[in-house]
Design a protein around this motif. Structure first.
Motif, mmCIF file in Angstrom:
data_model
loop_
_atom_site.group_PDB
_atom_site.id
_atom_site.type_symbol
_atom_site.label_atom_id
_atom_site.label_comp_id
_atom_site.label_asym_id
_atom_site.label_seq_id
_atom_site.Cartn_x
_atom_site.Cartn_y
_atom_site.Cartn_z
ATOM 1 N N HIS A 1 0.760 -1.170 0.039
ATOM 2 C CA HIS A 1 -0.044 -0.244 -0.872
ATOM 3 C C HIS A 1 1.089 1.096 0.196
ATOM 4 C CE1 HIS A 1 0.832 0.716 4.030
ATOM 5 N NE2 HIS A 1 0.199 -0.342 4.856
ATOM 6 N N PHE B 1 -5.934 0.882 2.543
ATOM 7 C CA PHE B 1 -6.640 0.588 0.685
ATOM 8 C C PHE B 1 -4.961 -0.086 0.793
ATOM 9 C CE2 PHE B 1 -9.751 3.990 1.951
ATOM 10 C CZ PHE B 1 -10.322 2.601 1.556
ATOM 11 N N ASP B 2 -5.352 -1.280 0.434
ATOM 12 C CA ASP B 2 -4.258 -1.970 0.458
ATOM 13 C C ASP B 2 -4.374 -3.100 -1.396
ATOM 14 O OD1 ASP B 2 -1.650 -3.738 1.404
ATOM 15 O OD2 ASP B 2 -2.734 -5.530 0.776
ATOM 16 N N PHE B 3 -3.425 -3.050 -1.631
ATOM 17 C CA PHE B 3 -3.382 -3.401 -2.996
ATOM 18 C C PHE B 3 -2.823 -5.264 -3.619
ATOM 19 C CE2 PHE B 3 -3.228 -3.889 -7.847
ATOM 20 C CZ PHE B 3 -4.095 -3.800 -8.472
ATOM 21 N N GLU C 1 -6.477 -6.772 -5.780
ATOM 22 C CA GLU C 1 -7.590 -5.121 -6.055
ATOM 23 C C GLU C 1 -7.406 -4.583 -4.330
ATOM 24 O OE1 GLU C 1 -12.177 -6.996 -4.786
ATOM 25 O OE2 GLU C 1 -11.073 -8.004 -6.325
ATOM 26 N N LEU C 2 -7.911 -3.478 -4.534
ATOM 27 C CA LEU C 2 -7.979 -2.333 -3.574
ATOM 28 C C LEU C 2 -8.806 -2.612 -2.914
ATOM 29 C CD1 LEU C 2 -5.597 -0.128 -3.115
ATOM 30 C CD2 LEU C 2 -7.487 1.518 -4.206
#
Length: 136
Positions: free
Chosen positions: A46, A69-71, A75-76
């Motif tokens: 992130h 918000f992590d990827f 997906e976010l």
């Protein structure tokens, strides 16, 4: 990581690994990346958003909790992370570095430049000021 999908407030173990703060080569933005030790699977990825607040984990002086918000899964999505360290000194050093990099990221997002280290910008300005054009 906090398992929020089931409604139960339980932690989901993601793995052991090395956490890194990386800088993008082109636009210089910073991100937090952590890979699982043996499989090298991305378990946290992130941006180092200046709005992220590290909070001490309840009952431990060697771990930090934050939401972002992590990827990591492609997906976010918003996740809550808890990162535990070997001792409180390492945990405090992590928090210090994390917050330093957040301040740097805040300046990048605001459009501020870094200080001219080594005087390269000054040299370029002097070279440009010495240029002249002539009419033929």
């Amino acid at each position: 990581m906090l398992d929020k999908g089931t409604g139960k407030k339980t932690w989901k173990e993601r793995g052991i690994g090395e956490a890194r703060i990386l800088r993008h080569r082109e636009h210089q933005r910073l991100r937090f990346l952590m890979r699982q030790e043996k499989t090298m699977k991305v378990i946290a990825n992130h941006a180092l958003d200046p709005r992220i607040k590290l909070e001490p984990n309840a009952g431990s002086d060697r771990s930090w909790v934050w939401s972002c918000f992590d990827f990591a899964d492609g997906e976010l999505e918003e996740k809550v992370f808890a990162l535990r360290f070997a001792n409180s000194e390492v945990a405090d050093e992590f928090k210090t570095k994390f917050e330093e990099h957040q301040k740097e990221m805040e300046k990048l997002l605001a459009g501020e430049d870094k200080a001219d280290e080594g005087g390269a910008a000054e040299e370029a300005a002097e070279a440009l000021s010495g240029l002249k054009t002539e009419d033929e």
